[in-house]
Design an enzyme around this catalytic site. Sequence first.
Site, short mmCIF file in Angstrom:
data_model
loop_
_atom_site.label_atom_id
_atom_site.label_comp_id
_atom_site.label_asym_id
_atom_site.label_seq_id
_atom_site.Cartn_x
_atom_site.Cartn_y
_atom_site.Cartn_z
N HIS A 175 0.82 -1.21 0.00
CA HIS A 175 0.00 0.00 0.00
C HIS A 175 0.86 1.26 0.00
O HIS A 175 0.57 2.22 -0.72
CB HIS A 175 -0.94 0.02 1.21
CG HIS A 175 -2.20 -0.76 1.01
ND1 HIS A 175 -2.31 -2.10 1.29
CD2 HIS A 175 -3.41 -0.39 0.53
CE1 HIS A 175 -3.53 -2.51 1.00
NE2 HIS A 175 -4.22 -1.50 0.54
N ASP A 176 1.89 1.28 0.82
CA ASP A 176 2.77 2.46 0.87
C ASP A 176 4.00 2.11 1.69
O ASP A 176 3.93 1.29 2.61
CB ASP A 176 2.05 3.66 1.48
CG ASP A 176 2.61 4.99 1.00
OD1 ASP A 176 3.66 4.96 0.33
OD2 ASP A 176 2.01 6.03 1.27
#
Length: 587
Positions: free
Chosen positions: A474-475
Amino acid sequence: MGIVSVVQDFFSLETLDQRLTAPTNDSRRKQKLGPEIQSRWSSLEFKAYWLILCIVLPLMLKAGMDATNSWNSNYYKYQHLLSKGWMFGRKVDNSDAQYRFFRDNLLLLVGLMVLHLSIKKAVLQFTNVQKVTFDFWFGLVFLIGAHGVNCLRVLFHVLVMFTLAKTFKRQRALATLSVWIYGIGSLFINNSYRNLQYGQIIPLLKPLDHSFKGIIERWDVFYNFTLLRMISFDMDFLERWNKIHSNPATVPASNSVSPERFEMKRASSTQVLETIEENATKSVLLDERARLIAPHHIQEYSLMRYLAYVTYTPLFIAGPILTFNDYLYQSSHQLPSINFKRILKYALRLLFCLFIMEFLLHFVYVVAVSKTKAWNGDSPFQISMIGLFNLNLIWLKLLIPWRLFRLWALLDGIDPPENMIRCMNNNFSPVAFWRAWHRSYNKWVIRYIYIPLGGSGNRIITSFAVFSFVAIWHDIELKLLLWGWLVVLFLLPEIMLSRYFNKFSKKPWYRHVCACGAVLNIWMMMIANLFGFCLGHDGILLFFKEMFGTFDGLLFFAIANCALFVGVQLMFEFRAQEMRAGIYVKC
């Protein structure tokens, strides 16, 4: 069909995805579901629950509107974030940047969808071009249009991943390790060097730095979905290569085929895959698990098919995720789910969700309130509704694009998994929630991470590995990695308590004890999500202060628990109704 039956069919799981239909084999169904549970809908208990629900739901909407509309004393703080709307002369809260990009470009996306489907239909009808070949060329054109010269960055990673799997194919462990290391490493590379100038890499490429950057300049945002497809191709290829070379007897020595099992005719790379139906039935061919391991010819795992799959336009931007084996199989065999009636119902379901989203954006301005933290003086009930409607909008802003892209694929003859099979408010278990949320990604994680690492036999370690990858994917942030580990810790109490209390499943009080545990689960999930995505640190502290520091707050807490208990009982019965119909999706 009566009105009730039509409504039930419209909102059923089968309408969303044919994978969720009941098993056709009665013995398999009984073995899977166990004894049927008698319906409780007509009981006095559940009639009381429905009455409570009819009273509570309007009050929830009213509390959300009271906390965010013009008659609230905080309105002046966030009214500048509202835009002119189209519904009943009201303003619209279009302040969420992510959904605003989709909403403002919806007509462009629909136009692209119509253009793609029209061109493909014409090309396939009037030429000898195969579906995969068209996907390859159109996908490359779309990639250039979307990212301009930045498509070279994407293609670099794509080709490296292909080369790793092909180069080390004779050493499966080394190939797998190399693919995963580079795949995860590419996320860190993109995070640090996504804006690195071409001229800094090779001076001769400096003119590219001032060239067309595409409609979507942030190429790295969509790369994460591309990575999932790259890994899927590599793992499916390595699995097929290993199966053929570890057991050569499975590859036929002539053009003869056996009707007793899946086989592949020996063929050149230009021949079409021919799969034989087991026991002369379609039950295996229509089973998703069978398609995941469909015996494609090894030459079908070519660079052209790889690029066609990776850049497949309907699913390129955000999925849903379809494995390479399934994509290749469906490119040659159209599934029964690809029919007008099912696709029409799915499209109407999408329009319904789009209308609900527009209604909430026009009547409950919770995104603008959250951005400005304008909740001073609001009651605990109102603050909780700000958070709850915020979570619903987050769910809808992901659901709507995913369903649009899946509808695009369905119209193109490809049936990927449905990403959202439960309403966000129809969840009471963290374990089940993660099975239903972004379901195609969940299925991808299970196939390529969870099962290879040991599955349920090594549940804690595999869960840590899964959520670590999910967080990094996701990040690249430490707080997201910590979030992933905390999720695993939050799952443990439910897993252990479920194992302990399952032995009491025949007791009359078992359902009510489970409902109390589910209420606790809902509070934990709400607080975690409200803190992370809606209210933040200040909002959560104010919420707790108002709820536990005042008489009105304590009264709200007590009533809220009762309302949640009623909601959970209805959720239980909805699932029991699905089980009586032969459907059990474990969420």
